[in-house]
Scaffold this motif. Sequence first.
Motif, PDB file in Angstrom:
ATOM      1  N   VAL A 342       0.707  -0.943  -0.011  1.00 49.31           N
ATOM      2  CA  VAL A 342       0.104   0.040  -0.142  1.00 49.31           C
ATOM      3  C   VAL A 342       0.997   1.247  -0.121  1.00 49.31           C
ATOM      4  N   ARG A 343       0.646   2.227  -0.778  1.00 52.72           N
ATOM      5  CA  ARG A 343       1.398   3.410  -0.938  1.00 52.72           C
ATOM      6  C   ARG A 343       0.574   4.662  -0.626  1.00 52.72           C
ATOM      7  N   ASP A 344       1.119   5.174   0.624  1.00 57.98           N
ATOM      8  CA  ASP A 344       0.210   6.435   0.991  1.00 57.98           C
ATOM      9  C   ASP A 344       1.230   7.469   0.364  1.00 57.98           C
ATOM     10  N   VAL A 345       0.571   8.413  -0.296  1.00 61.27           N
ATOM     11  CA  VAL A 345       0.961   9.703  -0.684  1.00 61.27           C
ATOM     12  C   VAL A 345       0.914  10.911   0.110  1.00 61.27           C
ATOM     13  N   ILE A 346       2.201  11.455   0.679  1.00 64.80           N
ATOM     14  CA  ILE A 346       2.107  12.474   1.885  1.00 64.80           C
ATOM     15  C   ILE A 346       2.590  13.547   1.290  1.00 64.80           C
ATOM     16  N   ALA A 347       1.981  14.675   1.274  1.00 63.65           N
ATOM     17  CA  ALA A 347       2.500  16.108   0.731  1.00 63.65           C
ATOM     18  C   ALA A 347       2.408  17.071   1.787  1.00 63.65           C
ATOM     19  N   THR A 348       3.480  17.928   1.879  1.00 58.02           N
ATOM     20  CA  THR A 348       3.535  18.841   3.063  1.00 58.02           C
ATOM     21  C   THR A 348       3.801  20.202   2.535  1.00 58.02           C
ATOM     22  N   ILE A 349       3.219  21.074   3.173  1.00 58.85           N
ATOM     23  CA  ILE A 349       3.689  22.511   2.947  1.00 58.85           C
ATOM     24  C   ILE A 349       3.981  22.961   4.569  1.00 58.85           C
ATOM     25  N   PRO A 350       5.449  23.385   4.705  1.00 55.92           N
ATOM     26  CA  PRO A 350       5.796  23.697   5.925  1.00 55.92           C
ATOM     27  C   PRO A 350       5.409  24.846   6.513  1.00 55.92           C
ATOM     28  N   GLY A 351       5.233  24.872   7.985  1.00 56.03           N
ATOM     29  CA  GLY A 351       4.683  26.146   8.661  1.00 56.03           C
ATOM     30  C   GLY A 351       5.660  26.974   8.639  1.00 56.03           C
ATOM     31  N   SER A 352       5.281  28.480   8.877  1.00 62.63           N
ATOM     32  CA  SER A 352       6.179  29.397   8.897  1.00 62.63           C
ATOM     33  C   SER A 352       6.682  29.742  10.305  1.00 62.63           C
ATOM     34  N   ASP A 353       5.734  29.714  11.313  1.00 62.06           N
ATOM     35  CA  ASP A 353       6.191  30.115  12.686  1.00 62.06           C
ATOM     36  C   ASP A 353       6.092  28.878  13.622  1.00 62.06           C
ATOM     37  N   ALA A 354       5.303  27.888  13.101  1.00 60.98           N
ATOM     38  CA  ALA A 354       5.201  26.680  14.313  1.00 60.98           C
ATOM     39  C   ALA A 354       5.286  25.393  13.199  1.00 60.98           C
ATOM     40  N   PRO A 355       6.404  25.061  12.610  1.00 61.11           N
ATOM     41  CA  PRO A 355       6.451  24.014  11.733  1.00 61.11           C
ATOM     42  C   PRO A 355       6.447  22.593  12.379  1.00 61.11           C
ATOM     43  N   GLY A 356       6.776  22.580  13.799  1.00 66.01           N
ATOM     44  CA  GLY A 356       6.401  21.427  14.572  1.00 66.01           C
ATOM     45  C   GLY A 356       4.942  21.023  14.555  1.00 66.01           C
ATOM     46  N   GLU A 357       4.002  22.116  14.494  1.00 64.45           N
ATOM     47  CA  GLU A 357       2.616  21.634  14.575  1.00 64.45           C
ATOM     48  C   GLU A 357       1.868  21.242  13.526  1.00 64.45           C
ATOM     49  N   TRP A 358       1.317  20.147  13.425  1.00 65.89           N
ATOM     50  CA  TRP A 358       1.080  19.535  12.061  1.00 65.89           C
ATOM     51  C   TRP A 358      -0.597  19.753  11.895  1.00 65.89           C
ATOM     52  N   VAL A 359      -1.175  20.106  10.935  1.00 70.03           N
ATOM     53  CA  VAL A 359      -2.667  20.083  10.731  1.00 70.03           C
ATOM     54  C   VAL A 359      -2.670  18.850   9.322  1.00 70.03           C
ATOM     55  N   ILE A 360      -3.674  17.896   9.673  1.00 72.72           N
ATOM     56  CA  ILE A 360      -3.592  16.763   8.696  1.00 72.72           C
ATOM     57  C   ILE A 360      -4.718  16.615   8.056  1.00 72.72           C
ATOM     58  N   ARG A 361      -4.777  16.560   6.573  1.00 68.81           N
ATOM     59  CA  ARG A 361      -5.845  16.130   6.124  1.00 68.81           C
ATOM     60  C   ARG A 361      -5.890  14.919   4.968  1.00 68.81           C
ATOM     61  N   GLY A 362      -6.768  14.086   4.897  1.00 70.85           N
ATOM     62  CA  GLY A 362      -6.930  12.908   4.185  1.00 70.85           C
ATOM     63  C   GLY A 362      -7.986  12.414   3.650  1.00 70.85           C
ATOM     64  N   ASN A 363      -8.000  11.459   2.493  1.00 71.70           N
ATOM     65  CA  ASN A 363      -8.824  10.929   2.142  1.00 71.70           C
ATOM     66  C   ASN A 363      -8.222   9.840   1.196  1.00 71.70           C
ATOM     67  N   HIS A 364      -8.885   8.577   1.227  1.00 74.46           N
ATOM     68  CA  HIS A 364      -8.250   7.311   0.671  1.00 74.46           C
ATOM     69  C   HIS A 364      -8.631   7.376  -0.907  1.00 74.46           C
ATOM     70  N   TYR A 365      -7.523   6.737  -1.781  1.00 80.54           N
ATOM     71  CA  TYR A 365      -7.770   6.753  -3.190  1.00 80.54           C
ATOM     72  C   TYR A 365      -8.009   5.421  -3.720  1.00 80.54           C
ATOM     73  N   ASP A 366      -7.831   4.308  -2.912  1.00 73.47           N
ATOM     74  CA  ASP A 366      -8.157   3.144  -3.501  1.00 73.47           C
ATOM     75  C   ASP A 366      -9.736   2.891  -3.440  1.00 73.47           C
ATOM     76  N   ALA A 367     -10.056   1.915  -4.318  1.00 77.33           N
ATOM     77  CA  ALA A 367     -11.559   1.588  -4.476  1.00 77.33           C
ATOM     78  C   ALA A 367     -11.930   0.248  -4.487  1.00 77.33           C
ATOM     79  N   TRP A 368     -13.147  -0.310  -4.146  1.00 79.02           N
ATOM     80  CA  TRP A 368     -13.267  -1.535  -4.559  1.00 79.02           C
ATOM     81  C   TRP A 368     -13.467  -1.731  -5.875  1.00 79.02           C
TER      82      TRP A 368
END
Length: 771
Positions: A342-368
């Motif tokens: 299984v291949r998870d695609v993870i894309a990032t925009i670094p934060g300017s002031d608090a790069p160590g705090e992560w806001v994460i968004r996701g949806n799957h792409y595989d289907a039946w």
Amino acid sequence: MQSSVRFPRVNARRVAAIAVVALTALIAGSLAARQQEASPLTGFSPEGAQTEAQWEQKFRAMPSTDNMRELMEFLSAHPHHVGSPYDKEISEWLVGKFKDWGWDTRVETFQVLFPTPVDRVVELVEPTHFVAKLAEPSLPEDATSNQQSEQLPPYNAYSIDGDVTAPLVYVNYGVPADYDELERMGISVKGAIVIARYGVSWRGIKPKVAAEHGAVGCLIYSDPHEDGYAEGDVFPKGAWRPPDSVQRGSVMDIPLYPGDPLTPGVAATPEAKRLDVQDAKVITKIPVLPLSYADARPLLAAIAGQVAPERWRGALGITYHVGPGPAKVHLRVKSSWDLKPVRDVIATIPGSDAPGEWVIRGNHYDAWVNGARDPVSGLVAELEEARALGEMRKAGWRPQRTILYCAWDGEEPGLLGSTEWVEKHSAELAARAVAYINSDSNGRGYLEAGGSQTFETFANDIAKDIVDPETTMSVWRRKQLHEIASVSSDEERNRIRNRPTWPIDALGSGSDYTAFIDFAGVPSMNFAYGGDEENNGVYHSAYDDFYWFAHFDDPSFVYERALAQTSGTAVMRLADTDLLPFNFSDLSNAVSGYIGELQRLATREANRIRERNREIATGEYAYLSETGGRPAVVPQPKPEPQQLDFAPLQAARDQLVRASAHYQQNWERARQNSAFLTRGGLEKINEELFHSEHALIDPNGLPGRPWFKHQLYAPGVYTGYTVKTVPAVRETIEQDQWSQAQQAIASASKVISNEAIAIERAAVDLDTALQ
Ligand SMILES: [Zn+2]
């Protein structure tokens, strides 16, 4: 996946009709109302709020319905299940796209057990012979329905291999209450193959309960009563399931643990220590296959014996009998049990002031199969958000916090991609994750929002800023009207009208937020538009494709745009804000509600047992239950229920209410103090806020299922997707395990008290910072 467990629905048509009347009447005044509703941006300094509002407006204008239509056509052009060529192609295409949009992008790969079928047989061998087709024919008007050579045929993933021949018993939805009914009727499924209809519980519960009762095989079929012509015109004329269509799906015991069956709790890396397949407890104990109603009808028609209780009868136009026999069925399932990537695609925009705090968004792409609705309708929204955020970054927008956009693989078989990723990164997530925002299938309708109750006000605020495409009122108002239409008393209606927020649903399972909230304790939300079962007419079949979606679900793609606007706004606001918008009063209200429910449940359950024992002792029992005119079979009495002491939970609740009120007082002061919000230095308090969800985690997990660590929410052991709140206490009461329930009260109280301590600490630190 995320779906279809709500049958039988209660008067949804009527509710919808009322809603339409209510909506039409209110559209006129809605624009004015929207102005009043629009939420102030809380947690931002005045300048920050102004800048944020401008960027958000830009953002919400960007998602394009034409783009999303095109993306869906491309992403659903071929079947793309785990391990298929098109699944891999999509992962590579996604990496390219995210990079084009300016995101740092990587793929994280895991090796997971994913069985695919090599042999499937269902045949009636007595009293007549009939061989089930187990196939979905192509339709001339539907261009992708003829890709059989690329499709996984209809099957239930993680069914054990088996070859059995046995009499058939009809078990209704196949949930525990149905077996109680069978017991009263004097019918045993020992040594039988059961046939259950889809609905009420998640599908994986049906073979689990059947095996617990001694069945040797399980068939699950779609009854047109809730999943076909009794609901509306069938595809391709309408949106509903045609006779040969089959709901595929996983039957892994997800309430025990999701993810790779061979590596519970740890990432399925090449070097991970793996269980032997036969030791993986989440694989079913008996063979299972799904059936269309065309295949199920001859089997059900051949069953004799007692006539099924009225509530058990479907819409096949036959007399439903329970059996056992004389129908005898041969069931054979064999899968190839390989590890697949299984291949998870993870894309990032670094934060300017608090790069160590992560806001994460996701949806799957595989289907039946082609999966236009599940999951591409949600994925295209996520992709348009990513494109828009990328463009805004080029135009100068700088989020304070780091943003991660994830496209998960392997969701359908058992939340594989997201679970393995969370297991791999759980320590980082515990330290850094501010929130996880999930979506999955999406369609036309009203907003469905679920999540951590600390985000209730936040989710309501977002909804006030999104315009409903059909009515042009805010999606907040439309949802409120839906809530009003779904209750039956004036009192309830007025209560909803007078509430400043509608409640968000507690999360059970059924999509990729599960590992985030239940395993890692990351505050999570799930957004979807929909709410009409018609949206799920071809759920997990070969007809969930572009043709179907563009004709019947959301032909103008405006609700995919609304989803992008909703989720994207939530991401931006969390990534940009000065002081995170956690609201603990919403949490303490919800927890108080749960504790009240548990007390009432304990009383009700104890009374039920006492009444039943009384009926057994007096000999009334046999004549009080409906069993087609026959006296019911009398069970053994149950042990006398134990009086539970709820005082520890009440004390913990009071502590939580006090700490929450204290925090909210200080939050009110903070959010109106622009000098305070402007000067910065809020990292410590923000960290305390997003770490607070972690206090609700018990590292030992729930009784009997250590993977599930969150003590407020979990999918039910016997319901599947549906949430059980304060699960350890609720489920032990439901299962009449009184002394375990008392222990569970103690451990839940401890966790709620820890949460109160965490909130109190944030309240005190906020107070100090405000000095
Ligand atoms: Zn899905």
